[in-house]
Design an enzyme around this catalytic site. Structure first.
Site, PDB file in Angstrom:
ATOM      1  N   GLN A  32     -10.266  -0.561 -15.461  1.00 48.27           N
ATOM      2  CA  GLN A  32     -10.749  -1.453 -14.395  1.00 48.27           C
ATOM      3  C   GLN A  32     -11.961  -0.837 -13.698  1.00 48.27           C
ATOM      4  O   GLN A  32     -12.962  -1.519 -13.435  1.00 48.27           O
ATOM      5  CB  GLN A  32      -9.631  -1.687 -13.376  1.00 48.27           C
ATOM      6  N   GLU A  66      -8.927   5.875  -9.999  1.00 46.00           N
ATOM      7  CA  GLU A  66      -8.982   6.242 -11.418  1.00 46.00           C
ATOM      8  C   GLU A  66      -7.686   5.872 -12.125  1.00 46.00           C
ATOM      9  O   GLU A  66      -7.635   5.820 -13.349  1.00 46.00           O
ATOM     10  CB  GLU A  66      -9.261   7.742 -11.570  1.00 46.00           C
ATOM     11  N   SER A 125       2.237   3.775  -7.691  1.00 49.51           N
ATOM     12  CA  SER A 125       1.898   2.391  -8.019  1.00 49.51           C
ATOM     13  C   SER A 125       2.751   1.465  -7.149  1.00 49.51           C
ATOM     14  O   SER A 125       3.908   1.787  -6.849  1.00 49.51           O
ATOM     15  CB  SER A 125       2.210   2.130  -9.497  1.00 49.51           C
ATOM     16  N   ASP A 175      -6.462   3.113 -12.461  1.00 50.23           N
ATOM     17  CA  ASP A 175      -6.797   1.960 -13.301  1.00 50.23           C
ATOM     18  C   ASP A 175      -8.176   2.236 -13.919  1.00 50.23           C
ATOM     19  O   ASP A 175      -9.171   1.618 -13.533  1.00 50.23           O
ATOM     20  CB  ASP A 175      -6.815   0.685 -12.455  1.00 50.23           C
ATOM     21  N   HIS A 207      -3.526   4.202  -2.269  1.00 53.76           N
ATOM     22  CA  HIS A 207      -4.459   3.362  -1.508  1.00 53.76           C
ATOM     23  C   HIS A 207      -4.999   4.128  -0.302  1.00 53.76           C
ATOM     24  O   HIS A 207      -6.171   4.037   0.032  1.00 53.76           O
ATOM     25  CB  HIS A 207      -3.766   2.083  -1.021  1.00 53.76           C
ATOM     26  N   LEU A 261       0.816  -1.216   0.000  1.00 52.79           N
ATOM     27  CA  LEU A 261       0.000   0.000   0.000  1.00 52.79           C
ATOM     28  C   LEU A 261       0.853   1.270   0.000  1.00 52.79           C
ATOM     29  O   LEU A 261       1.939   1.307   0.579  1.00 52.79           O
ATOM     30  CB  LEU A 261      -0.938  -0.002   1.215  1.00 52.79           C
TER      31      LEU A 261
HETATM   32  P1  AMP Z   1      -3.929  -2.509  -6.410  1.00 52.26           P
HETATM   33  O1  AMP Z   1      -3.460  -2.783  -5.035  1.00 52.26           O
HETATM   34  O2  AMP Z   1      -2.871  -2.076  -7.356  1.00 52.26           O
HETATM   35  O3  AMP Z   1      -4.825  -3.591  -6.950  1.00 52.26           O
HETATM   36  O4  AMP Z   1      -4.871  -1.228  -6.276  1.00 52.26           O
HETATM   37  C1  AMP Z   1      -5.946  -1.225  -5.393  1.00 52.26           C
HETATM   38  C2  AMP Z   1      -6.768   0.011  -5.655  1.00 52.26           C
HETATM   39  O5  AMP Z   1      -5.970   1.175  -5.451  1.00 52.26           O
HETATM   40  C3  AMP Z   1      -7.276   0.076  -7.108  1.00 52.26           C
HETATM   41  O6  AMP Z   1      -8.597   0.563  -7.112  1.00 52.26           O
HETATM   42  C4  AMP Z   1      -6.327   1.064  -7.730  1.00 52.26           C
HETATM   43  O7  AMP Z   1      -6.880   1.752  -8.827  1.00 52.26           O
HETATM   44  C5  AMP Z   1      -6.085   2.013  -6.572  1.00 52.26           C
HETATM   45  N1  AMP Z   1      -4.847   2.767  -6.786  1.00 52.26           N
HETATM   46  C6  AMP Z   1      -3.618   2.283  -7.076  1.00 52.26           C
HETATM   47  N2  AMP Z   1      -2.740   3.284  -7.261  1.00 52.26           N
HETATM   48  C7  AMP Z   1      -3.441   4.437  -7.107  1.00 52.26           C
HETATM   49  C8  AMP Z   1      -3.103   5.828  -7.184  1.00 52.26           C
HETATM   50  N3  AMP Z   1      -1.868   6.244  -7.486  1.00 52.26           N
HETATM   51  N4  AMP Z   1      -4.077   6.739  -6.959  1.00 52.26           N
HETATM   52  C9  AMP Z   1      -5.348   6.341  -6.665  1.00 52.26           C
HETATM   53  N5  AMP Z   1      -5.723   5.042  -6.575  1.00 52.26           N
HETATM   54  C10 AMP Z   1      -4.791   4.111  -6.795  1.00 52.26           C
END
Ligand code: AMP
Length: 330
Positions: free
Chosen positions: A199, A194, A232, A196, A50, A46
Site C-alpha cells: 500500500q 510499513e 493490527s 502495509d 497508528h 487505533l
Molecule cells: P488502517 O487503519 O489499518 O487503514 O491503517 C492506517 C495506517 O496505519 C496505515 O498507513 C497502516 O499501514 C498504519 N499501520 C497499521 N498498523 C501499523 C503498525 N503495526 N505499525 C505501523 N503502522 C501501522
C-alpha cells in the site's frame, strides 16, 4: 437510530468533555481550514501502530526526510510564531467501503470512536476528520465502488500479484479514498505504515505520477507487540490461542531473513517461509522475497523485502520486513 446520528450524539458528548483542545471535523468546509497539514489517514480502531504515525506527523519528520524525530525545530504548533512553519496534524478516520471486497469484513470492522479520539488527542493531533460516506463520495458509495474498479493504478498495484491478486478490488478503493482525502486536506506530508508495504509503494507511485511535488509520503516502521506480532486493528479478533498461530508470520519472516543473510537461494527461502506458516496452522496466501521498490522478483542490485499473507480462519494477516531488519527480533 441511524449510525450517523449515534455517532454525532457520541461526538457531542465527548466534545463536552476532555477533548476540548482537539477539533473533530466532519465536513470538507471545516477541513479546508487545515490545508497544508500533516495527514494521517486511518480506518480507526487505533492502536500503538497508528499512534506512532501521529507522533511522527507531530514531529514533522518529512522535512528532514527521515522518520526518527529530526526536523522538529522548524515545527511550530498551530498558532505558533510567524517565522516558524505552522502545520497542524490531522488524523482521518474513515472505514472506506470501496476497498473491501464483497466477502470481506466491512460490516464487522471494529469501530471504537471514543477511544480513537482520546488516542489522537494524547498523541498531539490538532484535529480528527470523521467524514460520512457522502462527504468522501458525493456520488454515493455504491457508484464510487464501481468507479474504483476502473481507476488507473500504478504498476505496484497490479504487477506484483500479492495483495493485488488476493484482493482484486482493494487498491482501486485505496487509491480512490487516499486521492479524495488528499484533495480535501491538501496535506504537505502524509504518513503511512510499513506494515502495509505494498500500500505504501502504491501510494508513493500514485503521488509521484501525479507530480504533486509539494506532498511528501512518509513511511513509518511497523510497530510490534513484545512477542513480535505486528499490531493490527484486526488482532482484536484473535483469541490467545489464535495469537500463537498468528506468530507464524513473524517467525517465518525471521527464518527467511536469516536464510537470505546466510546466502541461501530465493526458492529455498520462500519454501522455508511457507513451511513455517504451515507449521503454525495458517493457510498461506503468499510468502515471497521481492525488490522492495517494484515488488517484483529481485534483481542483483535489489534491496530485498520479505512479504507474507496468511489466513487464520476468517482473519487475514499480513506482515513484511526488509532483510536483516533487527526490529523483527528472533
Ligand atoms: P488502517 O487503519 O489499518 O487503514 O491503517 C492506517 C495506517 O496505519 C496505515 O498507513 C497502516 O499501514 C498504519 N499501520 C497499521 N498498523 C501499523 C503498525 N503495526 N505499525 C505501523 N503502522 C501501522
Amino acid at each position: 437510530m441511524p449510525e450517523i446520528e449515534t455517532q454525532e450524539y457520541r461526538l457531542n458528548l465527548i466534545l463536552d468533555g476532555s477533548l476540548k483542545n482537539m477539533e473533530v471535523v466532519r465536513t470538507a468546509d471545516e477541513l479546508s481550514r487545515y490545508h497544508g497539514c500533516e495527514l494521517v489517514p486511518t480506518m480507526g480502531a487505533l492502536h500503538e501502530g497508528h499512534a506512532s504515525l501521529i507522533r511522527a506527523a507531530r514531529r514533522g519528520n518529512h522535512r528532514a526526510g527521515q522518520a526518527d524525530g529530526a526536523g522538529t525545530q522548524d515545527r511550530g504548533p498551530r498558532g505558533g510564531a510567524p517565522d516558524r512553519v505552522n502545520t497542524s496534524v490531522v488524523v482521518s478516520i474513515f472505514v472506506n467501503p470501496t476497498q473491501f471486497g464483497p466477502q470481506e469484513d466491512l460490516a464487522s470492522y471494529p469501530r471504537t470512536l471514543e477511544a480513537d479520539l482520546q488516542l489522537c488527542r494524547d498523541c498531539g493531533a490538532d484535529a480528527v476528520f470523521v467524514p460520512d460516506d457522502l462527504t468522501i463520495y458525493p456520488e454515493g458509495a455504491q457508484s464510487a465502488a464501481s468507479a474504483a474498479l476502473s481507476l488507473p493504478l500504478p504498476p505496484s498495484a497490479t504487477q506484483p500479484r500479492l495483495e493485488d491478486a488476493c484482493r482484486p478490488a482493494h487498491f482501486g478503493g485505496v487509491c480512490q479514498v487516499v486521492k479524495r482525502l488528499f484533495e480535501l486536506a491538501a496535506p504537505r506530508g502524509a504518513y503511512f505504515g510499513e506494515k502495509d508495504w505494498q500500500q505504501f509503494r502504491v501510494i508513493s507511485q500514485m503521488v509521484e505520477s501525479s507530480r504533486r511535488t509539494e506532498l511528501v509520503i512518509v513511511p513509518c516502521p511497523t510497530v510490534r507487540d513484545a512477542d513480535g506480532l505486528a499490531m493490527s486493528s484486526r488482532n482484536r479478533y484473535l483469541t490467545e490461542e489464535a495469537r500463537e498461530h498468528a506468530l507464524g508470520l513473524v517467525r517465518a519472516l525471521r527464518a527467511g531473513s536469516a536464510l537470505l543473510e546466510a546466502g541461501e537461494q530465493l526458492q529455498a527461502v520462500q519454501a522455508k517461509m511457507a513451511e513455517v506458516i504451515a507449521a503454525h496452522g495458517l493457510s498461506l496466501e503468499y510468502a515471497v522475497a521481492r525488490d522492495q521498490e517494484s515488488l517484483l522478483p529481485p534483481r542483483n542490485q535489489s534491496r530485498v523485502r520479505l512479504l507474507i499473507a496468511a489466513k487464520l480462519g476468517k482473519v487475514r494477516l499480513i506482515d513484511n520486513c526488509e532483510v536483516g531488519d533487527r526490529a523483527i527480533g528472533g
